[in-house]
Design a protein around this motif. Sequence first.
Motif, mmCIF file in Angstrom:
data_model
loop_
_atom_site.group_PDB
_atom_site.id
_atom_site.type_symbol
_atom_site.label_atom_id
_atom_site.label_comp_id
_atom_site.label_asym_id
_atom_site.label_seq_id
_atom_site.Cartn_x
_atom_site.Cartn_y
_atom_site.Cartn_z
ATOM 1 N N GLN A 173 0.816 -1.202 0.000
ATOM 2 C CA GLN A 173 0.000 0.000 0.000
ATOM 3 C C GLN A 173 0.855 1.259 0.000
ATOM 4 O OE1 GLN A 173 -3.100 -0.119 -0.583
ATOM 5 N NE2 GLN A 173 -3.335 -2.322 -0.339
ATOM 6 N N PHE A 174 2.004 1.214 0.660
ATOM 7 C CA PHE A 174 2.893 2.370 0.689
ATOM 8 C C PHE A 174 3.414 2.686 -0.712
ATOM 9 C CE2 PHE A 174 7.288 3.919 0.782
ATOM 10 C CZ PHE A 174 7.122 5.124 1.448
ATOM 11 N N PHE A 175 3.925 1.665 -1.403
ATOM 12 C CA PHE A 175 4.501 1.912 -2.716
ATOM 13 C C PHE A 175 3.434 2.185 -3.769
ATOM 14 C CE2 PHE A 175 8.245 -0.118 -0.814
ATOM 15 C CZ PHE A 175 9.217 0.783 -1.219
ATOM 16 N N ARG A 176 2.192 1.751 -3.519
ATOM 17 C CA ARG A 176 1.119 2.076 -4.464
ATOM 18 C C ARG A 176 0.826 3.569 -4.476
ATOM 19 N NH1 ARG A 176 -3.872 0.324 -3.298
ATOM 20 N NH2 ARG A 176 -4.560 0.736 -5.417
ATOM 21 N N THR A 177 1.076 4.256 -3.382
ATOM 22 C CA THR A 177 0.843 5.695 -3.329
ATOM 23 C C THR A 177 2.001 6.496 -3.917
ATOM 24 O OG1 THR A 177 1.774 5.857 -1.089
ATOM 25 C CG2 THR A 177 -0.587 5.419 -1.275
ATOM 26 N N VAL A 178 3.122 5.833 -4.176
ATOM 27 C CA VAL A 178 4.280 6.503 -4.780
ATOM 28 C C VAL A 178 4.248 6.224 -6.282
ATOM 29 C CG1 VAL A 178 6.783 6.681 -4.835
ATOM 30 C CG2 VAL A 178 5.615 6.219 -2.668
ATOM 31 N N PRO A 179 4.115 7.230 -7.121
ATOM 32 C CA PRO A 179 4.092 6.983 -8.570
ATOM 33 C C PRO A 179 5.392 6.325 -9.027
ATOM 34 C CG PRO A 179 3.417 9.229 -8.059
ATOM 35 C CD PRO A 179 3.957 8.651 -6.792
ATOM 36 N N PRO A 180 5.313 5.341 -9.899
ATOM 37 C CA PRO A 180 6.552 4.724 -10.409
ATOM 38 C C PRO A 180 7.501 5.733 -11.043
ATOM 39 C CG PRO A 180 4.637 3.402 -10.995
ATOM 40 C CD PRO A 180 4.116 4.662 -10.403
ATOM 41 N N LEU A 181 6.939 6.800 -11.624
ATOM 42 C CA LEU A 181 7.794 7.806 -12.245
ATOM 43 C C LEU A 181 8.661 8.511 -11.210
ATOM 44 C CD1 LEU A 181 5.275 9.435 -14.760
ATOM 45 C CD2 LEU A 181 6.700 7.412 -15.029
ATOM 46 N N ALA A 182 8.185 8.583 -9.974
ATOM 47 C CA ALA A 182 8.978 9.217 -8.927
ATOM 48 C C ALA A 182 10.186 8.375 -8.538
ATOM 49 C CB ALA A 182 8.108 9.481 -7.696
ATOM 50 N N MET A 183 10.195 7.121 -8.968
ATOM 51 C CA MET A 183 11.311 6.229 -8.657
ATOM 52 C C MET A 183 12.447 6.351 -9.671
ATOM 53 S SD MET A 183 10.262 4.750 -5.915
ATOM 54 C CE MET A 183 11.390 3.376 -5.753
ATOM 55 N N ILE A 184 12.245 7.125 -10.728
ATOM 56 C CA ILE A 184 13.269 7.222 -11.774
ATOM 57 C C ILE A 184 14.595 7.766 -11.238
ATOM 58 C CG2 ILE A 184 13.883 8.429 -13.908
ATOM 59 C CD1 ILE A 184 11.068 8.030 -14.874
ATOM 60 N N PRO A 185 14.615 8.872 -10.477
ATOM 61 C CA PRO A 185 15.913 9.341 -9.961
ATOM 62 C C PRO A 185 16.619 8.302 -9.105
ATOM 63 C CG PRO A 185 14.237 11.033 -9.720
ATOM 64 C CD PRO A 185 13.528 9.795 -10.122
ATOM 65 N N LEU A 186 15.853 7.611 -8.241
ATOM 66 C CA LEU A 186 16.453 6.572 -7.404
ATOM 67 C C LEU A 186 16.968 5.416 -8.248
ATOM 68 C CD1 LEU A 186 17.043 5.565 -4.530
ATOM 69 C CD2 LEU A 186 14.748 4.545 -4.509
ATOM 70 N N ALA A 187 16.201 5.043 -9.289
ATOM 71 C CA ALA A 187 16.623 3.945 -10.156
ATOM 72 C C ALA A 187 17.912 4.296 -10.881
ATOM 73 C CB ALA A 187 15.513 3.627 -11.163
ATOM 74 N N ILE A 188 18.063 5.556 -11.299
ATOM 75 C CA ILE A 188 19.285 5.965 -11.992
ATOM 76 C C ILE A 188 20.482 5.892 -11.051
ATOM 77 C CG2 ILE A 188 20.438 7.914 -13.095
ATOM 78 C CD1 ILE A 188 17.728 8.759 -14.193
ATOM 79 N N VAL A 189 20.285 6.364 -9.812
ATOM 80 C CA VAL A 189 21.392 6.375 -8.850
ATOM 81 C C VAL A 189 21.819 4.956 -8.489
ATOM 82 C CG1 VAL A 189 22.049 7.012 -6.503
ATOM 83 C CG2 VAL A 189 20.786 8.633 -7.930
ATOM 84 N N LEU A 190 20.835 4.071 -8.275
ATOM 85 C CA LEU A 190 21.153 2.726 -7.803
ATOM 86 C C LEU A 190 21.476 1.748 -8.926
ATOM 87 C CD1 LEU A 190 18.445 2.293 -5.007
ATOM 88 C CD2 LEU A 190 20.838 2.977 -4.742
ATOM 89 N N LEU A 191 20.851 1.923 -10.083
ATOM 90 C CA LEU A 191 20.963 0.924 -11.151
ATOM 91 C C LEU A 191 21.683 1.421 -12.386
ATOM 92 C CD1 LEU A 191 17.325 -0.473 -10.859
ATOM 93 C CD2 LEU A 191 19.394 -1.405 -9.820
ATOM 94 N N GLY A 192 22.072 2.675 -12.416
ATOM 95 C CA GLY A 192 22.791 3.195 -13.573
ATOM 96 C C GLY A 192 21.844 3.686 -14.646
ATOM 97 N N ILE A 193 22.348 3.763 -15.881
ATOM 98 C CA ILE A 193 21.561 4.321 -16.977
ATOM 99 C C ILE A 193 21.391 3.316 -18.123
ATOM 100 C CG2 ILE A 193 22.181 6.708 -16.460
ATOM 101 C CD1 ILE A 193 24.308 6.529 -18.640
ATOM 102 N N GLY A 194 21.559 2.043 -17.838
ATOM 103 C CA GLY A 194 21.388 1.024 -18.869
ATOM 104 C C GLY A 194 19.934 0.607 -19.008
ATOM 105 N N GLU A 195 19.723 -0.644 -19.417
ATOM 106 C CA GLU A 195 18.374 -1.168 -19.599
ATOM 107 C C GLU A 195 17.702 -1.511 -18.274
ATOM 108 O OE1 GLU A 195 16.370 -1.788 -22.471
ATOM 109 O OE2 GLU A 195 17.800 -0.307 -23.181
ATOM 110 N N VAL A 196 18.492 -1.830 -17.263
ATOM 111 C CA VAL A 196 17.914 -2.294 -16.001
ATOM 112 C C VAL A 196 16.981 -1.266 -15.361
ATOM 113 C CG1 VAL A 196 18.433 -3.093 -13.666
ATOM 114 C CG2 VAL A 196 19.828 -3.878 -15.587
ATOM 115 N N PRO A 197 17.367 0.009 -15.206
ATOM 116 C CA PRO A 197 16.439 0.954 -14.579
ATOM 117 C C PRO A 197 15.171 1.176 -15.394
ATOM 118 C CG PRO A 197 18.342 2.108 -15.456
ATOM 119 C CD PRO A 197 18.660 0.648 -15.511
ATOM 120 N N LYS A 198 15.255 1.117 -16.712
ATOM 121 C CA LYS A 198 14.065 1.278 -17.551
ATOM 122 C C LYS A 198 13.081 0.137 -17.281
ATOM 123 C CE LYS A 198 16.839 3.295 -21.320
ATOM 124 N NZ LYS A 198 18.130 3.105 -20.652
ATOM 125 N N VAL A 199 13.599 -1.087 -17.287
ATOM 126 C CA VAL A 199 12.747 -2.257 -17.041
ATOM 127 C C VAL A 199 12.224 -2.239 -15.613
ATOM 128 C CG1 VAL A 199 12.728 -4.771 -16.915
ATOM 129 C CG2 VAL A 199 13.891 -3.634 -18.807
#
Length: 276
Positions: free
Chosen positions: A122-148
Amino acid sequence: MSSTRTPLKWAEPVRDGAEGTRAPRQRGVRVPPVALNLIALVAGVGLWAWLASVGVQALPGPVAVAGRAGELIADGTLADDALASLRRVLTGFALGTLLAVPVGFLMGWYPVARGLLEPYVQFFRTVPPLAMIPLAIVLLGIGEVPKVFVIFLAAFLSSVVAAFQGVVGVNRTLIDAARVLGARDGTIFLKVVVPASAPFILVGMRIGLGSAWGTLVAAELIAAQEGLGFRMQSAQLYYDLPTIFVGLVTIGLLGLLMDRLLLLAERRLTRWQETR
């Protein structure tokens, strides 16, 4: 002075013919769904062409968009972009669904698992997936993994609730009847709960698929070199509206085709369900 009363009688149904048969109800002419789809398509394209002809915000018309699509098809750009986006969506959607179904089943079947997992879901459902993009870039880099990953998150959060609700909504009478007949919990889960939850799971998959496609354009902001979202964002810089419309139409057609395939699977897997 006595008065006689005529006993009340129920009104007789209207009958027709010498043999007293009921008159059949007249139903309206039913238009096939395919015909309605075609009518809606023609009307939509006609409205689009009219808005373009009156010059609404420099809107490109269907002819201009079709011409640009032909150019992108001829040089192979549209095929490459569509395949890249389709690969990302299918990967994220498949991973999200494969994880959402067992998690939803665990939450619905075991109260302990529900208590442990539901707050996070329920917590993550209230957080838009698009808001996770900066975190995904920092943790996963800029390859295919953060996009997927961003697409996966959107599909997972949409599907897990449907799977959970499917288990919770199973008729208790069916479960109790199976227990009376001597079935164990594992058998009840496989033979009763899973089939009864299938309609919910498939609806959740359709919602998750829409969320995956809806997240694609933002996911391809992460240093993409190809893809429909990437092509639309590049066209935005040059105010290339026909290319943007080609991307929109392509995403819509691919999403519609995949949704129809899921709907076909739903009809085949839930033939036992009463339909209207």
